[in-house]
Design an enzyme around this catalytic site. Sequence first.
Site, PDB file in Angstrom:
ATOM      1  N   ILE A 168       0.831  -1.209   0.000  1.00 63.09           N
ATOM      2  CA  ILE A 168       0.000   0.000   0.000  1.00 63.09           C
ATOM      3  C   ILE A 168       0.861   1.253   0.000  1.00 63.09           C
ATOM      4  O   ILE A 168       0.583   2.218  -0.715  1.00 63.09           O
ATOM      5  CB  ILE A 168      -0.949  -0.013   1.211  1.00 63.09           C
TER       6      ILE A 168
ATOM      7  N   ASN B 189       1.656   5.425   7.109  1.00 65.24           N
ATOM      8  CA  ASN B 189       1.266   4.126   6.561  1.00 65.24           C
ATOM      9  C   ASN B 189       1.973   2.957   7.234  1.00 65.24           C
ATOM     10  O   ASN B 189       1.399   1.877   7.372  1.00 65.24           O
ATOM     11  CB  ASN B 189       1.566   4.096   5.058  1.00 65.24           C
TER      12      ASN B 189
ATOM     13  N   SER C 215      -5.304   3.260   8.629  1.00 59.66           N
ATOM     14  CA  SER C 215      -5.785   2.435   9.732  1.00 59.66           C
ATOM     15  C   SER C 215      -6.117   1.046   9.177  1.00 59.66           C
ATOM     16  O   SER C 215      -5.386   0.516   8.342  1.00 59.66           O
ATOM     17  CB  SER C 215      -6.999   3.087  10.392  1.00 59.66           C
ATOM     18  N   SER C 216      -7.211   0.456   9.607  1.00 60.69           N
ATOM     19  CA  SER C 216      -7.588  -0.885   9.149  1.00 60.69           C
ATOM     20  C   SER C 216      -8.992  -1.195   9.628  1.00 60.69           C
ATOM     21  O   SER C 216      -9.411  -0.724  10.692  1.00 60.69           O
ATOM     22  CB  SER C 216      -6.617  -1.928   9.714  1.00 60.69           C
TER      23      SER C 216
ATOM     24  N   TYR D 255      -2.560  -5.611  17.233  1.00 57.86           N
ATOM     25  CA  TYR D 255      -2.639  -4.809  16.006  1.00 57.86           C
ATOM     26  C   TYR D 255      -3.950  -4.028  15.963  1.00 57.86           C
ATOM     27  O   TYR D 255      -3.971  -2.830  15.664  1.00 57.86           O
ATOM     28  CB  TYR D 255      -2.522  -5.729  14.800  1.00 57.86           C
TER      29      TYR D 255
ATOM     30  N   LYS E 173      -4.761   0.188  15.727  1.00 62.56           N
ATOM     31  CA  LYS E 173      -5.546   0.857  14.692  1.00 62.56           C
ATOM     32  C   LYS E 173      -6.729   1.617  15.291  1.00 62.56           C
ATOM     33  O   LYS E 173      -7.110   2.681  14.795  1.00 62.56           O
ATOM     34  CB  LYS E 173      -6.009  -0.170  13.655  1.00 62.56           C
TER      35      LYS E 173
ATOM     36  N   VAL F 254      -5.873  -6.431   1.861  1.00 58.26           N
ATOM     37  CA  VAL F 254      -5.322  -5.974   0.588  1.00 58.26           C
ATOM     38  C   VAL F 254      -4.158  -6.885   0.222  1.00 58.26           C
ATOM     39  O   VAL F 254      -3.337  -7.230   1.073  1.00 58.26           O
ATOM     40  CB  VAL F 254      -4.844  -4.510   0.687  1.00 58.26           C
TER      41      VAL F 254
END
Length: 256
Positions: free
Chosen positions: A21, A98, A148-149, A162, A166, A195
């Site tokens: 990304i 990122n 973020s996610s 994780y 986020k 992704v």
Amino acid sequence: MTQPRTLEGKVAIVTGASRGIGEAIAFDLAARGAKVTLTYSSDRSREPAAALISRIQSEAHSSAIDVQCDLKDPTAPTQIVRATVEAFGPHIDILVNNAAIISSKFAQDITIEHFDEIFHTNVRAPLLLLQAVLPHLRRPEGRIINISSVGGRQGYPGTGAYAATKAALEGFTRNWAAELGGEGTTVNAVNPGPVKSEMLDQVDPRIVQPQFEATAVQQRAGRPEEIAEIVGFLAEPRSSWVSAQCISASGGYAQY
């Protein structure tokens, strides 16, 4: 199709930009005309970073530099900003946080060392980068964009540390937007679903894939370029009325 040069003369920093990304974001911003500083952490990323700079120069016709640093080091943000200012001048327009660490560990297996490693990279580093950038941030069109996610809102077994980072980054996004909005700076987050990237490969597919297929409308992984397009819009002057948003780019999660 040639990307309109809507960011001509702008300067951007993109962390974790040697692949996935981050690579797509750095190239997209450069294609829109921005000069880009891209960061990476490990020696194995040096060659991909150099290849990206070459591609930016030849295909996007823009300038780029790279900075190797470990974002767990609290001095890294100052190093990144110093290199950017030396290369491109005193003003910075866009910061894209990122870079992130992800791993599969269930709650009972999370050690203090693991917790600190993830939080220092995913949460502390974006804060320190913002602080380092602010004295150079050009107003009124400054742009802070956090990656973020969906994991920050949607639970996946084994990704608790994780996910917590986020969720924290989304909290920063909304608060920074409130703090900086009076001077015209926008702060937003983009929340990708799974992704196709090296990071996704680090997560046990038995954890992610069944839930993703059951809850995503499109039932496929995203492409890095699809996230980069959203970031590119948020970086542009025309996005000035969009701030404090955490934008899902997840293929239509039914439970999101």
